[in-house]
Design a protein around this motif. Structure first.
Motif, PDB file in Angstrom:
ATOM      1  N   TYR A   7       0.872  -1.175   0.000  1.00 57.54           N
ATOM      2  CA  TYR A   7       0.000   0.000   0.000  1.00 57.54           C
ATOM      3  C   TYR A   7       0.907   1.222   0.000  1.00 57.54           C
ATOM      4  N   VAL A   8       1.098   1.772  -1.190  1.00 53.66           N
ATOM      5  CA  VAL A   8       2.082   2.845  -1.387  1.00 53.66           C
ATOM      6  C   VAL A   8       1.369   4.167  -1.622  1.00 53.66           C
ATOM      7  N   ILE A   9       1.497   5.051  -0.666  1.00 50.76           N
ATOM      8  CA  ILE A   9       0.925   6.389  -0.791  1.00 50.76           C
ATOM      9  C   ILE A   9       1.967   7.337  -1.350  1.00 50.76           C
ATOM     10  N   LYS A  10       1.525   8.501  -1.777  1.00 50.07           N
ATOM     11  CA  LYS A  10       2.437   9.527  -2.268  1.00 50.07           C
ATOM     12  C   LYS A  10       2.187  10.833  -1.513  1.00 50.07           C
ATOM     13  N   SER A  11       3.281  11.502  -1.159  1.00 47.14           N
ATOM     14  CA  SER A  11       3.178  12.816  -0.523  1.00 47.14           C
ATOM     15  C   SER A  11       4.483  13.572  -0.731  1.00 47.14           C
ATOM     16  N   PRO A  12       4.397  14.838  -1.137  1.00 47.42           N
ATOM     17  CA  PRO A  12       5.617  15.638  -1.258  1.00 47.42           C
ATOM     18  C   PRO A  12       6.271  15.887   0.111  1.00 47.42           C
ATOM     19  N   LYS A  13       5.527  15.558   1.178  1.00 43.54           N
ATOM     20  CA  LYS A  13       6.061  15.714   2.540  1.00 43.54           C
ATOM     21  C   LYS A  13       6.293  14.340   3.166  1.00 43.54           C
ATOM     22  N   ARG A  14       6.671  13.394   2.330  1.00 45.85           N
ATOM     23  CA  ARG A  14       6.866  12.009   2.732  1.00 45.85           C
ATOM     24  C   ARG A  14       7.776  11.848   3.944  1.00 45.85           C
ATOM     25  N   ASP A  15       8.910  12.523   3.951  1.00 47.62           N
ATOM     26  CA  ASP A  15       9.880  12.348   5.031  1.00 47.62           C
ATOM     27  C   ASP A  15       9.303  12.772   6.376  1.00 47.62           C
ATOM     28  N   SER A  16       8.499  13.824   6.365  1.00 50.58           N
ATOM     29  CA  SER A  16       7.858  14.283   7.590  1.00 50.58           C
ATOM     30  C   SER A  16       6.885  13.235   8.113  1.00 50.58           C
ATOM     31  N   LEU A  17       6.097  12.643   7.219  1.00 49.34           N
ATOM     32  CA  LEU A  17       5.154  11.616   7.620  1.00 49.34           C
ATOM     33  C   LEU A  17       5.876  10.385   8.147  1.00 49.34           C
ATOM     34  N   GLN A  18       6.925   9.968   7.483  1.00 50.34           N
ATOM     35  CA  GLN A  18       7.657   8.782   7.924  1.00 50.34           C
ATOM     36  C   GLN A  18       8.255   8.994   9.315  1.00 50.34           C
ATOM     37  N   GLN A  19       8.793  10.174   9.555  1.00 44.99           N
ATOM     38  CA  GLN A  19       9.356  10.483  10.871  1.00 44.99           C
ATOM     39  C   GLN A  19       8.261  10.464  11.940  1.00 44.99           C
ATOM     40  N   HIS A  20       7.104  11.000  11.597  1.00 42.98           N
ATOM     41  CA  HIS A  20       5.969  11.004  12.524  1.00 42.98           C
ATOM     42  C   HIS A  20       5.549   9.573  12.874  1.00 42.98           C
ATOM     43  N   LEU A  21       5.440   8.724  11.872  1.00 40.45           N
ATOM     44  CA  LEU A  21       5.048   7.341  12.107  1.00 40.45           C
ATOM     45  C   LEU A  21       6.086   6.594  12.933  1.00 40.45           C
ATOM     46  N   ARG A  22       7.346   6.853  12.654  1.00 43.56           N
ATOM     47  CA  ARG A  22       8.411   6.191  13.408  1.00 43.56           C
ATOM     48  C   ARG A  22       8.310   6.534  14.893  1.00 43.56           C
ATOM     49  N   GLY A  23       7.972   7.783  15.180  1.00 42.98           N
ATOM     50  CA  GLY A  23       7.825   8.201  16.566  1.00 42.98           C
ATOM     51  C   GLY A  23       6.674   7.516  17.283  1.00 42.98           C
ATOM     52  N   LEU A  24       5.706   7.007  16.511  1.00 44.67           N
ATOM     53  CA  LEU A  24       4.560   6.301  17.082  1.00 44.67           C
ATOM     54  C   LEU A  24       4.700   4.786  16.947  1.00 44.67           C
ATOM     55  N   GLN A  25       5.903   4.323  16.618  1.00 45.31           N
ATOM     56  CA  GLN A  25       6.184   2.891  16.495  1.00 45.31           C
ATOM     57  C   GLN A  25       5.393   2.227  15.377  1.00 45.31           C
ATOM     58  N   ILE A  26       5.177   2.989  14.300  1.00 38.30           N
ATOM     59  CA  ILE A  26       4.536   2.448  13.107  1.00 38.30           C
ATOM     60  C   ILE A  26       5.593   2.353  12.010  1.00 38.30           C
ATOM     61  N   ALA A  27       5.883   1.149  11.552  1.00 35.90           N
ATOM     62  CA  ALA A  27       6.889   0.968  10.511  1.00 35.90           C
ATOM     63  C   ALA A  27       6.359   1.432   9.164  1.00 35.90           C
ATOM     64  N   SER A  28       7.234   1.975   8.353  1.00 35.62           N
ATOM     65  CA  SER A  28       6.926   2.317   6.968  1.00 35.62           C
ATOM     66  C   SER A  28       8.200   2.086   6.165  1.00 35.62           C
ATOM     67  N   GLU A  29       8.085   2.129   4.850  1.00 35.75           N
ATOM     68  CA  GLU A  29       9.245   1.837   4.008  1.00 35.75           C
ATOM     69  C   GLU A  29       9.117   2.589   2.698  1.00 35.75           C
ATOM     70  N   VAL A  30      10.240   2.803   2.024  1.00 37.91           N
ATOM     71  CA  VAL A  30      10.243   3.423   0.706  1.00 37.91           C
ATOM     72  C   VAL A  30      10.602   2.353  -0.317  1.00 37.91           C
ATOM     73  N   HIS A  31       9.643   2.007  -1.155  1.00 35.91           N
ATOM     74  CA  HIS A  31       9.840   1.019  -2.219  1.00 35.91           C
ATOM     75  C   HIS A  31       9.674   1.691  -3.600  1.00 35.91           C
ATOM     76  N   TYR A  32      10.745   2.336  -4.132  1.00 39.05           N
ATOM     77  CA  TYR A  32      12.144   2.198  -3.773  1.00 39.05           C
ATOM     78  C   TYR A  32      12.804   3.572  -3.837  1.00 39.05           C
ATOM     79  N   PRO A  33      13.852   3.803  -3.040  1.00 39.35           N
ATOM     80  CA  PRO A  33      14.372   5.172  -2.895  1.00 39.35           C
ATOM     81  C   PRO A  33      15.325   5.641  -3.990  1.00 39.35           C
ATOM     82  N   ILE A  34      15.915   4.704  -4.746  1.00 39.03           N
ATOM     83  CA  ILE A  34      16.932   5.090  -5.732  1.00 39.03           C
ATOM     84  C   ILE A  34      16.580   4.508  -7.099  1.00 39.03           C
ATOM     85  N   PRO A  35      16.319   5.346  -8.093  1.00 42.02           N
ATOM     86  CA  PRO A  35      16.115   4.824  -9.453  1.00 42.02           C
ATOM     87  C   PRO A  35      17.325   4.001  -9.892  1.00 42.02           C
ATOM     88  N   ASP A  36      17.073   2.943 -10.641  1.00 43.61           N
ATOM     89  CA  ASP A  36      18.158   2.024 -11.012  1.00 43.61           C
ATOM     90  C   ASP A  36      19.349   2.747 -11.619  1.00 43.61           C
TER      91      ASP A  36
END
Length: 365
Positions: free
Chosen positions: A285-314
């Motif tokens: 379930y891959v969402i998009k947000s131009p403020k992705r890093d902020s959301l990921q940091q927020h989730l991490r603080g609440l013990q909710i795992a998230s991931e970037v699939h994938y962070p670097i173009p080949d």
């Protein structure tokens, strides 16, 4: 902590079936290329509506051996997307081929017919298309027809799309061949590595069967070059045979979780993934947000795992050492900056889904 995927929960749910399959293999005395492998290959081919399934050691080998069976040779240009984790590109490089990167649609995040045409016009001999995140490529039938008309081989990468269906057919049955992964976190996953090549061509199937075992035409007689030892073991085949009948049920549960996310997450700063009904099996379930890093940091603080699939173009991977410095795929690069995967797997409990929704809704962008 809420995990992206909980394999312990899956093992607990199917413990009786797992134990029974293990005991069946131990009692049989067969450990490699025996009746369990044959049984699963036949069952999976039937499930897909394909003529042949040849299992191999992992999904990456499936891509490489399928490409070789399709006649790809060193120096050939092979077109692939650059937003799917480098797996196809790794296989292309292993053969000694030249990857040609295609951009994807920003909304669906999968390749388009226009990009395939561009790659073929630029000299691609073979095209690999990826049904990413569980979404069947909307234009897969048109892509298959175009490649067939041009005499260009088409390989479907279905590692994340087990069971997805479009135009009345399951993915993996449109191209000349298809590759599947059975890595444990896949919609149909083993308890270890595993993969398969699926095809309607008896010739391609025979070549893959030889390529997965030293290139033998008969025992100890090596006929095909470029082969290897890449076999699915009996234990994993037996476990997959137990999991296969539950695949559609698991995909339906993924849909339930996805629908809750879509309906209950109230955030204007993110975009939910496309995909409905049979065409999307919600592998991720891959969402998009131009403020992705902020959301990921927020989730991490609440013990909710998230991931970037994938962070670097080949083409930006360090392994290329700036070989593709001039490459620029606008959608691929933007997606790498905006995508974020939320937990979504069949064994996820309703309370866990609610916790993710609450956490995302509590984010202040």
């Amino acid at each position: 902590m809420q995990q992206i995927n909980n394999l312990n929960a899956k093992i607990a749910k199917f413990r009786d079936q797992i134990d029974a399959s293990i005991q069946r293999v131990v009692s049989s005395g067969w450990v490699v290329l025996g009746p369990e492998v044959k049984r699963f290959e036949a069952s999976f081919a039937e499930y897909l509506g394909a003529a042949h399934c040849i299992t191999v050691a992992n999904g990456t080998d499936a891509i490489e051996l399928a490409l070789k069976a399709l006649g790809v040779e060193k120096g050939d240009i092979v077109a692939t997307v650059a937003n799917a984790g480098m797996y196809t590109t790794t296989s292309v490089l292993a053969i000694g081929c030249v990857p040609a990167f295609m951009d994807v649609d920003f909304d669906t995040q999968v390749v388009t017919l226009a990009e395939v045409k561009r790659a073929v016009d630029a000299g691609a001999k073979t095209v690999v298309v990826t049904h990413l995140y569980g979404l069947a490529i909307p234009e897969i039938q048109e892509i298959a027809t175009f490649c067939a008309d041009k005499g260009v081989a088409l390989l479907e990468d279905c590692a994340q799309a087990h069971g997805a269906r479009v135009h009345g057919k399951r993915v993996g049955t449109f191209g000349d061949a298809a590759s599947f992964s059975f890595y444990p976190t896949k919609n149909l996953g083993a308890l270890g590595d595993g993969g398969a090549v699926v095809t309607n061509s008896a010739t391609i199937a025979q070549q893959v069967a030889q390529l997965r075992q030293y290139g033998w035409s008969s025992k100890y007689c090596v006929e095909l070059a470029g082969a290897r030892n890449s076999r699915l073991d009996e234990m994993q085949a037996a476990i997959l045979s137990e999991f296969l009948p539950h695949l559609d049920e698991g995909n339906a549960r993924r849909h339930q979780i996805a629908e809750r996310y879509r309906n209950e997450i109230q955030q204007t700063d993110l975009v939910h993934p496309q995909g409905d009904n049979d065409a999307w099996v919600a592998h991720l379930y891959v969402i998009k947000s131009p403020k992705r890093d902020s959301l990921q940091q927020h989730l991490r603080g609440l013990q909710i795992a998230s991931e970037v699939h994938y962070p670097i173009p080949d083409y930006q991977q360090p392994v290329f050492k700036n070989v593709h410095a001039d490459a620029h795929l606008a959608n691929t690069e933007r997606l790498a900056q905006e995508i974020l995967t939320l937990p979504c797997y069949p064994e996820m409990e309703d309370a866990e889904v609610s916790a993710v929704i609450k956490a995302v809704n509590g984010w202040v962008a």
